[in-house]
Design a protein around this motif. Structure first.
Motif, PDB file in Angstrom:
ATOM      1  N   ALA A  27       0.718  -1.236  -0.055  1.00  0.00           N
ATOM      2  CA  ALA A  27      -0.181   0.004  -0.085  1.00  0.00           C
ATOM      3  C   ALA A  27       0.816   1.334   0.113  1.00  0.00           C
ATOM      4  O   ALA A  27       0.594   2.113  -0.638  1.00  0.00           O
ATOM      5  CB  ALA A  27      -0.834  -0.013   1.212  1.00  0.00           C
ATOM      6  N   LYS A  31       0.691   4.086  -2.900  1.00  0.00           N
ATOM      7  CA  LYS A  31       0.320   5.259  -2.583  1.00  0.00           C
ATOM      8  C   LYS A  31       1.200   6.264  -3.290  1.00  0.00           C
ATOM      9  O   LYS A  31       0.703   7.621  -3.768  1.00  0.00           O
ATOM     10  CB  LYS A  31       0.343   5.429  -1.034  1.00  0.00           C
ATOM     11  N   LYS A  35      -0.270   8.875  -6.231  1.00  0.00           N
ATOM     12  CA  LYS A  35      -0.496   9.914  -5.431  1.00  0.00           C
ATOM     13  C   LYS A  35      -1.137  11.185  -6.305  1.00  0.00           C
ATOM     14  O   LYS A  35      -1.926  11.910  -5.901  1.00  0.00           O
ATOM     15  CB  LYS A  35       1.016  10.631  -4.813  1.00  0.00           C
ATOM     16  N   THR A  40      -7.353   6.778  -3.444  1.00  0.00           N
ATOM     17  CA  THR A  40      -7.153   6.622  -1.970  1.00  0.00           C
ATOM     18  C   THR A  40      -6.542   5.234  -2.151  1.00  0.00           C
ATOM     19  O   THR A  40      -7.170   4.417  -2.551  1.00  0.00           O
ATOM     20  CB  THR A  40      -8.681   6.838  -1.300  1.00  0.00           C
ATOM     21  N   VAL A  41      -5.483   5.049  -1.368  1.00  0.00           N
ATOM     22  CA  VAL A  41      -4.948   3.498  -1.191  1.00  0.00           C
ATOM     23  C   VAL A  41      -4.895   3.263   0.164  1.00  0.00           C
ATOM     24  O   VAL A  41      -4.318   3.976   1.020  1.00  0.00           O
ATOM     25  CB  VAL A  41      -3.524   3.545  -1.822  1.00  0.00           C
ATOM     26  N   GLU A  42      -5.516   2.238   0.601  1.00  0.00           N
ATOM     27  CA  GLU A  42      -5.597   1.709   2.023  1.00  0.00           C
ATOM     28  C   GLU A  42      -5.158   0.185   2.237  1.00  0.00           C
ATOM     29  O   GLU A  42      -5.235  -0.316   1.369  1.00  0.00           O
ATOM     30  CB  GLU A  42      -6.912   1.986   2.872  1.00  0.00           C
TER      31      GLU A  42
ATOM     32  N   SER B 116       7.089   1.002   4.433  1.00  0.00           N
ATOM     33  CA  SER B 116       7.055   1.652   3.122  1.00  0.00           C
ATOM     34  C   SER B 116       8.716   1.706   2.774  1.00  0.00           C
ATOM     35  O   SER B 116       9.163   1.379   1.783  1.00  0.00           O
ATOM     36  CB  SER B 116       6.650   3.023   3.076  1.00  0.00           C
TER      37      SER B 116
END
Lengths: 102, 149
Positions: A27, A31, A35, A40-42, B116
């Motif tokens: 995710a 994201k 962007k 919307t990335v969840e 991340s």
């Protein structure tokens, strides 16, 4: 095969079993890549995928469970956590606003 | 993210760079014990981690696995924390050679930025090699510090 219309994706969910490991990593990547596209990335546990998702990507082994939770949302299974060709295709379709078969 | 936040999540004592494991479940158990040792989870979380590993592998490529619990196991998590265990001799992970395990206990999202960053490392073969060959904790901190953006 599922046809994904990149321009219609506004909410993308990355699902994994607990929603604390692999889905978080993927995710974060998506994201960054999406962007600029207003998507919307969840990340989410499979059991808690929100019903208003437009697209779900998840590990191949969890795809059937994901489909059971949100039967009306396309679910795309991936094999590789990072750099999966299917996920790359989806990202490109969203960025370009085109349709893609995955 | 400030270094302080990183060291909160990943304490120096949780970076163990010279581990050996008999097999992948032994490695997962060690990650779990390390999380218990810093008070991030109670003992039942170790079982949740083993269960998760046996149902779906947490191997993520580049010689790295990210053992963590199941959704049900979240109840045993007391706070978000990570551990880094390095196995210089490698661990057979269903045919993959794993050198580094990043064990995760997460109830909230405090670890998102670091994961991340881990993804960034795994997408860069040179950085991944630096992680696999790290010999002191500072090298691990440097690699896992999220890029400014």
């Amino acid at each position: 095969m599922t046809t994904i219309d990149g321009s219609s994706i506004k909410k993308l969910i990355v699902a994994c079993d607990a929603g604390m490991g692999s889905s978080v990593m993927l995710a974060g990547q998506l994201k960054k890549q999406l962007k600029k596209n207003g998507v919307t990335v969840e990340h989410s546990p499979v059991a808690h995928i929100p019903a208003d998702a437009d697209l779900v990507v998840t590990q191949a082994g969890l795809a059937d469970r994901a489909r059971g939770v949100v039967p009306d949302v396309p679910v795309v299974p991936f094999q590789l956590f990072l750099g999966d060709p299917k996920v790359a295709k989806i990202v490109k379709a969203i960025q370009d606003g085109t349709s893609v078969e995955v | 993210m400030a270094q302080a936040a990183l060291t909160d999540l990943l304490q120096e004592e949780s970076i163990r760079l010279d581990c050996t494991a008999t097999d992948r479940l032994d490695a997962v158990r060690q990650c779990g014990q390390a999380l218990v040792a810093v008070g991030a989870a109670d003992e039942t979380y170790v079982d949740a981690m083993l269960q998760r590993e046996q149902s779906v592998s947490t191997f993520v490529g580049e010689g790295v696995a990210i053992p963590h619990g199941t959704l049900a196991g979240k109840e045993s998590v007391k706070r978000d924390a990570l551990v880094v265990l390095r196995f210089p001799d490698g661990v057979d992970w269903d045919g993959n050679d794993v050198r580094v395990c990043v064990g995760i206990a997460a109830a909230g999202g405090g670890h998102v930025a670091i994961l991340s960053q881990l993804a960034e490392i795994l997408l860069d073969p040179a950085k991944a090699e630096r992680l696999r060959s790290a010999t002191d904790a500072q090298q691990v901190y440097d690699l896992l510090t999220p890029d400014e953006d």
